[in-house]
Design a protein around this motif. Structure first.
Motif, short mmCIF file in Angstrom:
data_model
loop_
_atom_site.label_atom_id
_atom_site.label_comp_id
_atom_site.label_asym_id
_atom_site.label_seq_id
_atom_site.Cartn_x
_atom_site.Cartn_y
_atom_site.Cartn_z
N ASN A 200 0.85 -1.18 0.00
CA ASN A 200 0.00 0.00 0.00
C ASN A 200 0.89 1.24 0.00
OD1 ASN A 200 -1.70 2.15 0.70
ND2 ASN A 200 -3.09 0.76 1.76
N LYS A 201 0.72 2.04 -1.01
CA LYS A 201 1.64 3.17 -1.16
C LYS A 201 1.55 4.17 0.00
CE LYS A 201 -1.16 5.83 -4.48
NZ LYS A 201 -2.11 4.97 -5.15
N ILE B 7 -16.28 -14.30 -6.19
CA ILE B 7 -16.58 -12.95 -5.68
C ILE B 7 -18.09 -12.72 -5.63
CG2 ILE B 7 -16.30 -10.46 -6.06
CD1 ILE B 7 -13.57 -10.95 -7.18
N GLY B 8 -18.62 -12.62 -4.41
CA GLY B 8 -20.00 -12.17 -4.22
C GLY B 8 -19.92 -10.66 -4.07
N ARG B 9 -20.97 -9.96 -4.44
CA ARG B 9 -20.83 -8.49 -4.39
C ARG B 9 -22.16 -7.77 -4.32
NH1 ARG B 9 -23.13 -11.06 -8.47
NH2 ARG B 9 -23.05 -10.03 -10.48
N GLU B 10 -22.16 -6.67 -3.55
CA GLU B 10 -23.31 -5.79 -3.55
C GLU B 10 -23.29 -5.02 -4.88
OE1 GLU B 10 -23.81 -5.10 1.28
OE2 GLU B 10 -23.23 -3.40 0.03
N PHE B 11 -24.45 -4.58 -5.32
CA PHE B 11 -24.52 -3.88 -6.60
C PHE B 11 -23.92 -2.48 -6.47
CE2 PHE B 11 -26.64 -1.51 -10.05
CZ PHE B 11 -26.37 -2.36 -11.11
N GLY B 12 -22.93 -2.19 -7.32
CA GLY B 12 -22.28 -0.86 -7.27
C GLY B 12 -21.07 -0.84 -6.35
N SER B 13 -20.70 -2.02 -5.80
CA SER B 13 -19.56 -2.05 -4.88
C SER B 13 -18.24 -2.19 -5.63
CB SER B 13 -19.71 -3.23 -3.91
OG SER B 13 -19.57 -4.45 -4.61
N GLY B 14 -18.32 -2.42 -6.94
CA GLY B 14 -17.09 -2.56 -7.72
C GLY B 14 -16.55 -3.99 -7.71
N ASP B 24 -6.81 -10.18 -14.49
CA ASP B 24 -5.82 -9.62 -15.43
C ASP B 24 -4.42 -9.66 -14.82
OD1 ASP B 24 -7.71 -9.18 -17.31
OD2 ASP B 24 -7.82 -7.00 -17.05
N GLU B 25 -4.31 -9.19 -13.58
CA GLU B 25 -2.98 -9.10 -12.96
C GLU B 25 -2.39 -10.49 -12.70
OE1 GLU B 25 -2.55 -6.08 -9.95
OE2 GLU B 25 -0.68 -6.95 -9.21
N LEU B 26 -3.24 -11.45 -12.34
CA LEU B 26 -2.73 -12.79 -12.07
C LEU B 26 -2.60 -13.62 -13.35
CD1 LEU B 26 -4.71 -13.80 -8.83
CD2 LEU B 26 -2.41 -12.82 -8.98
N GLY B 27 -3.17 -13.09 -14.43
CA GLY B 27 -3.13 -13.82 -15.70
C GLY B 27 -3.96 -15.10 -15.67
N ILE B 28 -5.14 -15.01 -15.06
CA ILE B 28 -6.02 -16.18 -15.01
C ILE B 28 -7.37 -15.83 -15.64
CG2 ILE B 28 -4.86 -17.09 -12.93
CD1 ILE B 28 -7.19 -16.13 -11.25
N ALA B 29 -8.21 -16.83 -15.86
CA ALA B 29 -9.49 -16.60 -16.53
C ALA B 29 -10.47 -15.83 -15.65
CB ALA B 29 -10.10 -17.93 -16.93
N GLN B 184 -12.94 3.76 -1.80
CA GLN B 184 -11.65 3.13 -2.12
C GLN B 184 -11.49 3.06 -3.63
OE1 GLN B 184 -9.37 1.99 0.19
NE2 GLN B 184 -10.71 2.82 1.77
N ASN B 185 -10.23 3.01 -4.04
CA ASN B 185 -9.92 2.85 -5.44
C ASN B 185 -9.80 1.35 -5.75
OD1 ASN B 185 -7.97 2.38 -7.65
ND2 ASN B 185 -8.04 4.61 -7.81
N ILE B 186 -10.67 0.87 -6.64
CA ILE B 186 -10.74 -0.58 -6.89
C ILE B 186 -9.42 -1.09 -7.48
CG2 ILE B 186 -11.92 -2.38 -8.22
CD1 ILE B 186 -13.72 -1.29 -6.12
N LYS B 187 -8.82 -0.28 -8.34
CA LYS B 187 -7.55 -0.68 -8.96
C LYS B 187 -6.51 -0.96 -7.87
CE LYS B 187 -4.30 1.05 -12.41
NZ LYS B 187 -3.95 2.22 -13.24
N GLU B 188 -6.48 -0.07 -6.90
CA GLU B 188 -5.52 -0.19 -5.79
C GLU B 188 -5.82 -1.44 -4.96
OE1 GLU B 188 -2.34 0.99 -3.36
OE2 GLU B 188 -2.90 1.62 -5.37
N ILE B 189 -7.11 -1.65 -4.63
CA ILE B 189 -7.47 -2.82 -3.82
C ILE B 189 -7.12 -4.10 -4.57
CG2 ILE B 189 -9.38 -4.12 -2.78
CD1 ILE B 189 -10.79 -1.56 -2.22
N ALA B 190 -7.39 -4.12 -5.88
CA ALA B 190 -7.09 -5.31 -6.69
C ALA B 190 -5.60 -5.62 -6.62
CB ALA B 190 -7.52 -5.10 -8.14
#
Lengths: 204, 204
Positions: A200-201, B7-14, B24-29, B184-190
């Motif tokens: 975390n940056k 991944i279960g998710r609330e609508f709009g939670s990202g 994408d980052e792990l290179g998996i399906a 939160q920024n989803i990109k960062e959390i991912a």
């Protein structure tokens, strides 16, 4: 950049060990019973009394006019509110001092202005019983006795949290992350969380 | 070592974006609407119908003897159970094939024998409204309309999950980790989650 991690935890979920390991690996302070020690230094209360009230809701709730109408205040309630106020003050002091991990005591709520990373640790009952059994000296204790003890402590934590915060203990909306430690190795989880926190940056 | 992340998710939670970025980052399906495409290939149902039923509980519950006593079965209920069975079969096929991220569809429950890493993603209502607004083409839509839509979709997901799993959607005990994406920024959390997953020795 300093980091503040607060850990709420079910009894026997390994939250305390998790916090200790995270603090060790990140090289930051760790506060659990240390908070009581600080209160001890600054008040006249006994350690036994502090242990009893520091994460318990005041023994009973009385109408606000109870003390007033009889010309005196209800001492036990006043005392535990006093301990809470002292604990509150010490939590702020510790969080101001340096990066740290704080266990329980509604740290997530009390220190919300410090923008803590709020973790809640939980597990299924059988995992909690197993963890409690591992650290219990009495090898003859039954599962039923352990479960009774777990439920008692959790009722106290829940009452404490809900009395002072007016929100639900263990409700996901109060935390940034909730971690299920059922059948998991705490050392491993701590290491994974540290990998995450170090990436975390804000913590570099 | 293969990895399965549900991944279960609330609508709009990202949650969907989070899953996409992790894959994408792990290179998996990554499977979300891809699951519908698979069902489309293998059945005669229309895409519109599948979209409607694939994460919805059957339209109505009838007593089990309803069809029997009248000598015929209740077609809509049968059809959605058929879609569920097909979806179930396809989820197993995809999880067997390679490491992957699966969005929704009670994947955590259906694929429990694959020992998935089960994530639930949630956020407070204002964050969900903001995320929905960002991706909504109609710039005149009101917050109230967005909230109504969020609640409708979440009711459907909840009913679907609870009908097929007999446990509570979003209950912490069903997941390994619950992540609050409010502000939160989803990109960062991912990225942080990937750091954590990559540090896991089971994935090396």
């Amino acid at each position: 950049m300093s980091v503040l991690i607060t850990i709420g935890r079910e009894f026997g979920s390994g939250g305390r060990e998790l916090g200790r390991r995270i603090a060790d690996e990140l090289g930051i302070a760790y506060y659990d019973n240390e908070i009581l020690e600080e209160i001890l230094k600054e008040t006249d209360y006994s350690k036994a009394y502090l242990q009893e009230v520091s994460e318990s809701r005041p023994a009973a709730l009385f109408p606000i006019h109870f003390g007033v109408s009889w010309g005196h205040t209800y001492a036990p309630l006043n005392q535990s509110m006093d301990v809470y106020a002292k604990q509150n003050e010490i939590l702020h002091k510790l969080a101001d001092k340096s990066s740290c991990v704080i266990i329980g005591r509604a740290g997530d709520y009390i220190l919300k202005d410090h923008n803590p990373f709020k973790i809640f640790v939980y597990a299924d009952m059988s995992s909690k019983v197993n963890r409690c059994r591992e650290r219990n000296e009495d090898k003859n204790i039954t599962d039923q006795e352990i479960i009774k003890h777990i439920k008692k402590i959790e009722r106290e934590r829940k009452s404490f949290y809900e009395f002072y915060t007016n929100t639900k203990w263990g409700d996901k909306n109060n935390y940034d992350m909730m971690i299920n430690t059922s059948n998991q190795n705490i050392k491993e989880i701590a290491h994974l969380l540290c990998a995450m926190i170090k990436s975390n940056k804000n913590f570099q």
